[in-house]
Design an enzyme around this catalytic site. Sequence first.
Site, PDB file in Angstrom:
ATOM      1  N   CYS A   5     -41.588  12.293  86.786  1.00 47.08           N
ATOM      2  CA  CYS A   5     -40.396  12.477  87.618  1.00 47.08           C
ATOM      3  C   CYS A   5     -40.315  13.903  88.143  1.00 47.08           C
ATOM      4  CB  CYS A   5     -39.137  12.165  86.817  1.00 47.08           C
ATOM      5  SG  CYS A   5     -38.969  10.434  86.414  1.00 47.08           S
ATOM      6  N   GLY A  53     -38.383   6.886  80.111  1.00 43.77           N
ATOM      7  CA  GLY A  53     -39.577   6.129  80.443  1.00 43.77           C
ATOM      8  C   GLY A  53     -40.427   6.777  81.501  1.00 43.77           C
ATOM      9  N   CYS A  54     -40.052   7.964  81.970  1.00 40.12           N
ATOM     10  CA  CYS A  54     -40.722   8.548  83.125  1.00 40.12           C
ATOM     11  C   CYS A  54     -41.527   9.766  82.719  1.00 40.12           C
ATOM     12  CB  CYS A  54     -39.685   8.943  84.173  1.00 40.12           C
ATOM     13  SG  CYS A  54     -40.395   9.726  85.614  1.00 40.12           S
ATOM     14  N   GLY A  55     -42.775   9.824  83.144  1.00 48.57           N
ATOM     15  CA  GLY A  55     -43.599  10.972  82.814  1.00 48.57           C
ATOM     16  C   GLY A  55     -43.956  11.836  83.994  1.00 48.57           C
TER      17      GLY A  55
END
Length: 270
Positions: free
Chosen positions: A112, A108-110
């Site tokens: 990080c 879900g992380c773009g």
Amino acid sequence: MRPLWSPHPVRHFEGGWAARDLALPEEVPVALVFDGATQAVMMASPGDLEDFIRGFALTEGLVADAARITRVEIVDQGAQGIEARAWLTPGTGAALAERRRSMVGPVGCGLCGIDSLAQALRVLPMVPPSALRLAPGDPARAMAALEGAQPLQDATRAAHAAAFWHPEEGLVALREDVGRHNALDKLAGALLARGTDVAAGVLVLTSRLSVDMVQKAAMLGAPVVIAASAPTSLALAHAEAAGLTLISRARGARFDLHTHPERMTQECPA
């Protein structure tokens, strides 16, 4: 990109419990390695990884075109995960140093691992001029094409997709992944490898529009993004500044047009 089958789940219905087979998407650590140095480790679906590393290099600003990537190799490390390795032309190391990531990125992380606010809110290039114009019915056509070509999502109900759609050619390319950013990077890599004229078509996404998705779209040079869900206020601001037309909540004939309405054939209220 095959789903995994979970043979022993039970589902509760109004009348009680029932056993059922369930398809689950694979999720593995994928290290993106450039010139021998790991740039990111992302949790991703283990398919289309050559597209993934090419697209990541483009959307993260490590390369400007396919010619900068001299070789790609996928190495399965067994239980540890998979390494996607790319070698770049000499002189590309400065971009690698500026965008170095060291953290594992969950699906879900773009953003990080980025170590400065300047990197997180980078100035985007302006979308190149394009003759593309959309009729009011085109967002529905584009979304319908995407929804009809998602085998992983159909099997698991747990995958995102990113597609490139052309008003005359229809669905040109589509990639799926458990992560929305990964799906878009894989699509970017596929388009880069094919030499597709991205300015002539539309990106279509199953996900919400966060600022990092807008950043990747702008780096790819896409003039229009159509998404199933809503944007953030920051995503809208960056899309407006980059000259990107943003269309959200595309459901049937209904959609929300947020930025740069000049790419619609039918004039809309200011």
